[in-house]
Design an enzyme around this catalytic site. Structure first.
Site, PDB file in Angstrom:
ATOM      1  N   ASP A  21     -51.153  29.038   0.628  1.00  0.00           N
ATOM      2  CA  ASP A  21     -51.296  28.500   1.982  1.00  0.00           C
ATOM      3  C   ASP A  21     -52.345  29.279   2.774  1.00  0.00           C
ATOM      4  OD1 ASP A  21     -50.792  26.838   4.105  1.00  0.00           O
ATOM      5  OD2 ASP A  21     -49.046  27.946   4.809  1.00  0.00           O
ATOM      6  N   ASN A  69     -48.483  16.326   1.490  1.00  0.00           N
ATOM      7  CA  ASN A  69     -49.922  16.441   1.755  1.00  0.00           C
ATOM      8  C   ASN A  69     -50.633  15.087   1.801  1.00  0.00           C
ATOM      9  OD1 ASN A  69     -50.421  19.629  -0.006  1.00  0.00           O
ATOM     10  ND2 ASN A  69     -49.939  19.214   2.153  1.00  0.00           N
ATOM     11  N   SER A 197     -40.999  25.071   1.906  1.00  0.00           N
ATOM     12  CA  SER A 197     -41.799  23.843   2.033  1.00  0.00           C
ATOM     13  C   SER A 197     -41.634  22.856   0.882  1.00  0.00           C
ATOM     14  CB  SER A 197     -43.285  24.197   2.187  1.00  0.00           C
ATOM     15  OG  SER A 197     -43.497  24.854   3.410  1.00  0.00           O
ATOM     16  N   GLU A 208     -37.172  36.137  -6.517  1.00  0.00           N
ATOM     17  CA  GLU A 208     -37.557  37.067  -5.459  1.00  0.00           C
ATOM     18  C   GLU A 208     -38.720  36.416  -4.705  1.00  0.00           C
ATOM     19  OE1 GLU A 208     -35.880  39.716  -4.862  1.00  0.00           O
ATOM     20  OE2 GLU A 208     -34.685  39.721  -6.686  1.00  0.00           O
TER      21      GLU A 208
HETATM   22  C1  FPP Z   1     -52.872  24.905   1.659  1.00  0.00           C
HETATM   23  O1  FPP Z   1     -53.717  25.374   2.676  1.00  0.00           O
HETATM   24  C2  FPP Z   1     -53.601  24.490   0.479  1.00  0.00           C
HETATM   25  C3  FPP Z   1     -53.660  23.217  -0.047  1.00  0.00           C
HETATM   26  C4  FPP Z   1     -52.913  22.078   0.479  1.00  0.00           C
HETATM   27  C5  FPP Z   1     -54.504  22.913  -1.199  1.00  0.00           C
HETATM   28  C6  FPP Z   1     -54.461  23.983  -2.241  1.00  0.00           C
HETATM   29  C7  FPP Z   1     -55.544  23.783  -3.187  1.00  0.00           C
HETATM   30  C8  FPP Z   1     -56.327  24.774  -3.626  1.00  0.00           C
HETATM   31  C9  FPP Z   1     -56.266  26.168  -3.208  1.00  0.00           C
HETATM   32  C10 FPP Z   1     -57.306  24.508  -4.638  1.00  0.00           C
HETATM   33  C11 FPP Z   1     -56.827  25.123  -5.921  1.00  0.00           C
HETATM   34  C12 FPP Z   1     -56.897  24.105  -6.904  1.00  0.00           C
HETATM   35  C13 FPP Z   1     -56.520  24.230  -8.171  1.00  0.00           C
HETATM   36  C14 FPP Z   1     -56.744  23.073  -9.060  1.00  0.00           C
HETATM   37  C15 FPP Z   1     -55.921  25.444  -8.723  1.00  0.00           C
HETATM   38  P1  FPP Z   1     -53.678  24.597   4.075  1.00  0.00           P
HETATM   39  O2  FPP Z   1     -54.708  23.543   4.041  1.00  0.00           O
HETATM   40  O3  FPP Z   1     -52.282  24.127   4.329  1.00  0.00           O
HETATM   41  O4  FPP Z   1     -54.056  25.755   5.063  1.00  0.00           O
HETATM   42  P2  FPP Z   1     -53.591  25.872   6.586  1.00  0.00           P
HETATM   43  O5  FPP Z   1     -52.115  26.095   6.584  1.00  0.00           O
HETATM   44  O6  FPP Z   1     -54.334  27.080   7.050  1.00  0.00           O
HETATM   45  O7  FPP Z   1     -54.004  24.611   7.281  1.00  0.00           O
END
Ligand code: FPP
Length: 250
Positions: A21, A69, A197, A208
């Site tokens: 996150d 999402n 979540s 843990e």
């Molecule tokens: C949460 O940050 C992240 C996501 C919903 C997407 C996660 C995807 C990646 C990190 C890419 C990795 C991909 C692979 C295939 C390993 P957020 O957008 O909720 O951040 P925020 O809480 O700051 O808005």
């Protein structure tokens, strides 16, 4: 015992799960569009995959896209789908070369057809690899997982394959997405929020949990070492219930 020695002696988790996150906030802090945060997040994911494989973690489960999402702005959802397709295209050969098996969990039928195809190909190509299993949770939700398990169990009951009296923890676990991979020993959530979540609701029952304030794109090896050290200390306390810390002999 000093910190370094303690880290070396700590038992390591066999199954690590991560809620990655903070990509959006990282992008905002850098004056960039949210998708730039997700791209930066891929770099952290690659680093953590390598570090976990080196640390002989058996299974690493990354929460890449949740059932919820889909409710993000359509541009961000589309950008994430494109990113997943691109990441698979770019990384599967390297993962295969490093003996890593890829598995996907989630409602894959809801994903773009081309991504579904890439997922199938990646799972097929890496199926026999043994060093580490990398599970990518995409379009995944813990409640979705329990519902799909319940449906499959109910269908087997109707078909006379399972008796209602025989449904127990083990039967439910066998129908969940992580069947056969064991429960996560350690869950890491970055980005400062302290909640699960709708991730692996059943499987995290005894994990843990390390909450880190680091935003996912900034998460690095030292953050992972901190999480491993936390896990090691938790395990040791669990094994010595009732023994005061100062009375223990290291
Ligand atoms: C949460 O940050 C992240 C996501 C919903 C997407 C996660 C995807 C990646 C990190 C890419 C990795 C991909 C692979 C295939 C390993 P957020 O957008 O909720 O951040 P925020 O809480 O700051 O808005």
């Amino acid at each position: 015992m000093n910190d370094e020695a303690e880290k070396l002696e700590s038992p390591l988790p066999r199954h690590v799960a991560v809620i990655m996150d903070g990509n959006g906030r990282w992008a905002t802090q850098h004056g960039l569009p949210r998708v730039a945060g997700h791209r930066a997040g891929v770099k952290s994911a690659r680093l953590i995959v390598e570090a976990c494989a080196e640390a002989q973690v058996e299974t690493l489960t990354l929460f890449a896209f949740s059932s919820e999402n889909w409710q993000r702005p359509v541009d961000e959802v589309n950008a994430l789908m494109r990113l997943f397709i691109e990441v698979l295209q770019r990384e599967v050969a390297t993962l295969h070369k490093n003996d890593v098996r890829l598995r996907f969990i989630g409602a894959r039928e809801n994903l773009p057809t081309i991504l579904q195809k890439r997922i199938e190909d990646a799972e097929h190509a890496t199926a026999a690899n043994q060093r580490m299993t990398l599970v990518l949770a995409v379009a995944f939700g813990g409640r979705w997982d329990i519902v799909q398990a319940a449906r499959r169990i109910a269908a087997k009951v109707r078909a006379g394959e399972i008796d209602v009296q025989d449904i127990d923890d083990a039967v439910v676990a066998r129908h969940l997405s992580l069947a056969g991979l064991g429960d996560p020993d350690l869950l890491i959530r970055t980005g400062g929020e302290k909640r699960v979540s709708n991730f692996l609701l059943w499987d995290l029952a005894y994990s843990e949990i390390q909450f880190s304030d680091t935003l996912w794109p900034d998460f690095d090896r030292s953050d992972l070492d901190d999480a491993f050290a936390f896990f090691g200390s938790r395990q040791r306390r669990f094994g010595r219930v009732g023994i005061p810390k100062e009375a223990s002999v290291d």
